[in-house]
Enzyme design. Sequence first.
Site, short mmCIF file in Angstrom:
data_model
loop_
_atom_site.label_atom_id
_atom_site.label_comp_id
_atom_site.label_asym_id
_atom_site.label_seq_id
_atom_site.Cartn_x
_atom_site.Cartn_y
_atom_site.Cartn_z
CD GLU A 1 -3.92 -6.21 2.46
OE1 GLU A 1 -4.80 -5.55 3.05
OE2 GLU A 1 -2.71 -6.00 2.57
CD GLU B 1 -3.02 -1.13 2.20
OE1 GLU B 1 -2.78 -0.57 3.27
OE2 GLU B 1 -4.12 -1.67 1.95
#
Length: 483
Positions: A382, A181
Amino acid sequence: MGEHFRSTFREDFLWGGACAANQFEGAWDVDGKGPSVADFCTNGTHTNPKQITLGLKDGCFYPSHDAIDFYHHYEEDIALFAEMGFKVFRTSISWPRIFPTGMESTPNEKGLEFYDRVFDCCRKHGIEPLVTISHYEMPYALVEACNGWENRQVIQYFLNYCKVIFARYQHKVNYWLTFNEINAGAMSLGAVLSTGTVRGYEGPLMDAPTDKQTLYQALHHQFVASALAVRYAHSQYPHFKLGNMICFVTSYPYTCDPADILACQKQMQMANWFCSDIQVRGQYPHYAWRYFHENNIHIHMEPEDLQVLKEGTVDFYTLSYYMSNCITTHSDAEKTDGNIFSGSKNPYLQSSGWGWQIDPQGLRYTLNEIYSRYGIPIMVVENGLGAQDIVEEDGSIHDDYRIDYLRKHIAQMEEAVKDGVDLIGYTPWGCIDLISASTGEMKKRYGFIHVDKYDDGTGSLARRRKDSFYWYRDVIASNGAKR
Ligand code: BGP
């Protein structure tokens, strides 16, 4: 239609699950590991934010220290993943397990041996490891010495780390992600966990100082570090596949007011596309310069940096996807919580217990947007529902809400594949219960496997199969058809 129409997931689709070292390994100071940023974070709740402290404080609970003790349970856990039929397991290497301060010239052999054991165990079960090189696990010594990624010197430290793990695991790991991220680095929570620019700061993570100049400079260093690692890996280990990783929060315009459309476009650009464009296309995007100008951001670059970015583009695109939100210029719109980025509430969506808006169709939309922009293979690394589970007297756990969430998202992934998107894998988050990144809780569970561990630190650490365990096993066995 015709030859380009795909009706289902590809034969070699990588079904699996995802975890991160600091959220599940525990053993935070075992076998020579140094502390990471996460090791100085206390637990919190949805309403009581977790804190970062300067050193360890009496009376505070630091959930990463023991977590679910994957460090000593990895064989049992990987065997359970294998029982579900995992083809891939996404985990991260803890940087300070290999370089305790991040600055040593020789690695910690005991740390390297641990991941040898983990990857060997995966391979024994026919599971392909997918490794995140840095998942919110910066050595804390680099925060103190360099204010994290603000200091350009960290690029070299990171590259040394990459070279060591690439060489060591070249026959065990094929798939690598540089930074988890990376786009979180521009936001407050990400600033703490990802850029590590919190030297001298103590207090709620969410309130950590967010000076845009520092954050975008730190991000630039991460882009260069990522590109150097990718370029090096491509030249030395041609069989490696390297990916980026974006916290994708899809935003919709709240109304059809053109001002909302534009505000949403700007949000999507700087929140999601900015980092993606740099890591996939190898250059700063056109819209960034105006943003920098208007926010008085001046990024210092070395002459070679832009060339490095061009030469270190990724092979595949990965994202986390949990939710969507709305963007508006209308001040009366109700706000919603969310994963790193908050926004306005969408009246057509329901929210999780932690206020994240559930939007399976948004995943199909997002995958199409990404694929039409870049045209490279995509993996959803995810996705999942953080929820409280109840263990029945007989030990069973009926998590039909989790099955419902995942089933709907898989259905939309299938639609995206039919749309022509080259989707290569799916690793739902926290395939075994672990510590929440945003709140530090155990109570917010994602797993197919329950872990007997609670927020006061108690629990036997026993592993139990939830209903979703058996459901996901069937999904994988049928390559996504039976759900
Ligand atoms: C992502 C992080 C993960 C993970 C997940 C769920 O942003 O990459 O580390 O934790 O979100 O978030 P949370 O744990 O806050 O529920």
